[in-house]
Write a protein that holds these residues in place. Structure first.
Motif, mmCIF file in Angstrom:
data_model
loop_
_atom_site.group_PDB
_atom_site.id
_atom_site.type_symbol
_atom_site.label_atom_id
_atom_site.label_comp_id
_atom_site.label_asym_id
_atom_site.label_seq_id
_atom_site.Cartn_x
_atom_site.Cartn_y
_atom_site.Cartn_z
ATOM 1 N N GLY A 141 0.724 -1.067 -0.077
ATOM 2 C CA GLY A 141 0.042 0.114 0.044
ATOM 3 C C GLY A 141 1.003 1.436 -0.098
ATOM 4 O O GLY A 141 0.380 2.456 0.229
ATOM 5 N N LYS A 142 2.079 1.249 -0.325
ATOM 6 C CA LYS A 142 2.909 2.284 -0.440
ATOM 7 C C LYS A 142 2.430 3.420 -1.244
ATOM 8 O O LYS A 142 2.351 4.695 -0.798
ATOM 9 N N THR A 143 2.200 3.011 -2.485
ATOM 10 C CA THR A 143 2.092 4.054 -3.385
ATOM 11 C C THR A 143 0.631 4.685 -3.009
ATOM 12 O O THR A 143 0.516 5.889 -3.357
ATOM 13 N N TYR A 144 -0.514 3.817 -3.034
ATOM 14 C CA TYR A 144 -1.740 4.252 -2.942
ATOM 15 C C TYR A 144 -1.794 5.168 -1.523
ATOM 16 O O TYR A 144 -2.425 6.324 -1.637
ATOM 17 N N LEU A 145 -1.171 4.881 -0.387
ATOM 18 C CA LEU A 145 -1.343 5.654 0.841
ATOM 19 C C LEU A 145 -0.561 7.046 0.565
ATOM 20 O O LEU A 145 -0.957 7.977 1.088
ATOM 21 N N ALA A 146 0.483 6.978 -0.256
ATOM 22 C CA ALA A 146 1.302 8.245 -0.454
ATOM 23 C C ALA A 146 0.440 9.095 -1.267
ATOM 24 O O ALA A 146 0.539 10.321 -0.954
ATOM 25 N N LEU A 190 3.641 4.772 -15.337
ATOM 26 C CA LEU A 190 3.268 5.637 -14.374
ATOM 27 C C LEU A 190 1.905 5.133 -13.993
ATOM 28 O O LEU A 190 1.069 5.511 -13.295
ATOM 29 N N ARG A 191 1.458 4.126 -14.734
ATOM 30 C CA ARG A 191 -0.189 3.623 -14.463
ATOM 31 C C ARG A 191 -0.662 3.053 -13.189
ATOM 32 O O ARG A 191 -1.794 3.426 -12.746
ATOM 33 N N PRO A 192 0.441 2.712 -12.141
ATOM 34 C CA PRO A 192 -0.183 2.610 -10.922
ATOM 35 C C PRO A 192 -0.531 3.808 -10.295
ATOM 36 O O PRO A 192 -1.294 3.924 -9.251
ATOM 37 N N ILE A 193 0.077 4.846 -10.446
ATOM 38 C CA ILE A 193 -0.134 6.180 -9.781
ATOM 39 C C ILE A 193 -1.403 6.712 -10.309
ATOM 40 O O ILE A 193 -2.128 7.081 -9.456
ATOM 41 N N TYR A 194 -1.512 6.685 -11.702
ATOM 42 C CA TYR A 194 -2.772 7.231 -12.239
ATOM 43 C C TYR A 194 -4.097 6.290 -11.732
ATOM 44 O O TYR A 194 -5.101 6.712 -11.191
ATOM 45 N N ASP A 195 -3.864 4.882 -11.376
ATOM 46 C CA ASP A 195 -4.716 3.788 -10.857
ATOM 47 C C ASP A 195 -5.124 4.527 -9.473
ATOM 48 O O ASP A 195 -6.308 4.429 -8.994
ATOM 49 N N ALA A 196 -4.294 5.048 -8.861
ATOM 50 C CA ALA A 196 -4.520 5.306 -7.142
ATOM 51 C C ALA A 196 -5.055 6.663 -7.375
ATOM 52 O O ALA A 196 -6.177 6.754 -6.594
ATOM 53 N N HIS A 205 -11.903 14.081 -12.468
ATOM 54 C CA HIS A 205 -11.324 15.190 -11.599
ATOM 55 C C HIS A 205 -9.617 15.070 -11.547
ATOM 56 O O HIS A 205 -9.209 16.127 -11.571
ATOM 57 N N THR A 206 -9.232 13.858 -11.676
ATOM 58 C CA THR A 206 -7.740 13.668 -11.851
ATOM 59 C C THR A 206 -7.225 14.648 -13.187
ATOM 60 O O THR A 206 -6.345 15.451 -13.230
ATOM 61 N N GLU A 207 -8.003 14.337 -14.227
ATOM 62 C CA GLU A 207 -7.511 15.201 -15.503
ATOM 63 C C GLU A 207 -7.770 16.740 -15.519
ATOM 64 O O GLU A 207 -6.973 17.344 -15.750
ATOM 65 N N ARG A 208 -8.716 17.176 -14.617
ATOM 66 C CA ARG A 208 -8.865 18.375 -14.250
ATOM 67 C C ARG A 208 -7.907 19.066 -13.699
ATOM 68 O O ARG A 208 -7.354 20.123 -13.823
ATOM 69 N N LEU A 209 -7.321 18.290 -12.564
ATOM 70 C CA LEU A 209 -6.233 18.949 -11.840
ATOM 71 C C LEU A 209 -4.958 18.700 -12.519
ATOM 72 O O LEU A 209 -4.255 19.704 -12.269
ATOM 73 N N MET A 210 -4.753 17.715 -13.400
ATOM 74 C CA MET A 210 -3.604 17.764 -14.237
ATOM 75 C C MET A 210 -3.830 18.950 -15.216
ATOM 76 O O MET A 210 -2.306 19.496 -15.559
#
Length: 329
Positions: A141-146, A190-196, A205-210
């Motif tokens: 859960g390191k990436t997800y919790l980060a 970077l797929r795991p980061i996008y998934d999180a 919302h992710t796309e808007r923030l990016m």
């Protein structure tokens, strides 16, 4: 063979019993397999059979899990596995505390909480340090919790932006020969980061923030020459950084910023003669204030229980293989 004992635990109501037993007795079967006990339910009674020590531990687990049901928590396999691992480590007393705080609510409105004692230590380290290293196997859960902690800090207004990066190590393929522009070439890394991010704030919302630059996801090379103020910065897959890249990244830290560096030293994809910056940095920064290293183990894996067993089996195999090679030398 240890003497077998029998213990009876009584549920207060049908809701507790149904929640504890699980669909098709799935929760009980998981406990039976993990603890090596026999469990049976009749009426409002749960009978626990096994050696005295194991029965005591199992009853303690049942008490903690039942207390969660009383608080309205619907148990799943992760909760069961976490409780068993914590009783094994002697940290079960902290189990209930993990469910008292919601770190954030995900895109579906579900509360996000830590799942085990290792994750609890990790979250506390992030809160109390400028730089936190999370080192351990996949599935902890390191990436997800980060990402959770980064989004929570952004929502509170503690930071102005989130920057997430990882080294684009060429795993058998040359980026130059992959189709598309640079973003399309590095996105698979970077797929795991996008998934999180999609799980926590939603894809749109992710796309808007990016688009607004509030969230930036980029290869590690893009960090060079920058000073990152007022940002929550995450370096993922840090085992694939060189010592020079690690130093470059860490020295980007600016005022009002927090850094998280995650990696698994058992999955280094660098060329054999290149030393991992994540391995070296532990030796260099171990005693520096405002920096903390959190070590995760296979027992902290929050995926299917078999995943932890697989990791342990591979670790044992690698140790045996190393020992055989040393004997030959």
């Amino acid at each position: 063979m240890a003497a077998q004992v029998e213990r009876i635990y009584r549920f207060e109501n049908a809701e507790q019993e149904i929640g504890m037993v699980g669909p098709q007795d799935s929760n009980l079967k998981l406990i039976e397999e993990g603890m090596g006990v026999d469990l049976s339910v009749f009426g409002d009674q749960l009978t626990i059979k096994g050696s005295a020590e194991v029965v005591d531990a199992t009853e303690a687990i049942v008490v903690e899990l039942t207390n969660l049901i009383k608080k309205g928590v619907k148990l799943n396999a992760t909760d069961i596995v976490s409780a068993m691992k914590m009783v094994e480590r002697g940290t079960l007393e902290y189990f209930g505390d993990m469910y008292t705080e919601t770190l954030i609510r995900d895109a579906k409105g579900h509360p996000v909480r830590v799942k085990n004692y290792g994750q609890r230590r990790y979250v506390q380290a992030i809160r109390h340090n400028d730089i936190t290293f999370g080192i351990g196997p996949a599935g902890t859960g390191k990436t997800y919790l980060a990402v959770v902690m980064a989004v929570a800090a952004l929502k509170r207004g503690d930071v102005e932006k989130i920057i997430i990066t990882r080294p684009a190590v060429e795993a058998g393929e040359s980026l130059g020969f992959l189709p598309g522009d640079l973003k399309e070439k590095v996105d698979p890394y970077l797929r795991p980061i996008y998934d999180a991010l999609h799980a926590i704030v939603g894809a749109e919302h992710t796309e808007r923030l990016m688009d607004r630059g509030t969230i930036e996801i980029a290869p590690l090379a893009y960090m060079r020459g920058r000073t990152l103020d007022g940002a929550f910065i995450i370096l993922d897959e840090a085992q694939n950084t060189t010592p020079q890249q690690m130093k470059m990244f860490l020295t980007r830290l600016g005022f009002g910023s927090h850094m998280i560096v995650n990696g698994d030293v058992s999955q280094i994809d660098l060329p054999s003669k290149v030393k991992s910056g994540l391995i070296q940095v532990r030796q260099i920064l171990a005693n520096v204030s405002h920096i903390e290293f959190i070590e995760f183990a296979a027992d902290d894996v929050v995926r299917h229980p078999v995943v932890g067993a697989i990791i342990n089996a591979y670790d044992a195999y690698n140790v045996a293989k190393t020992e055989q090679a040393e004997k030959k030398d």
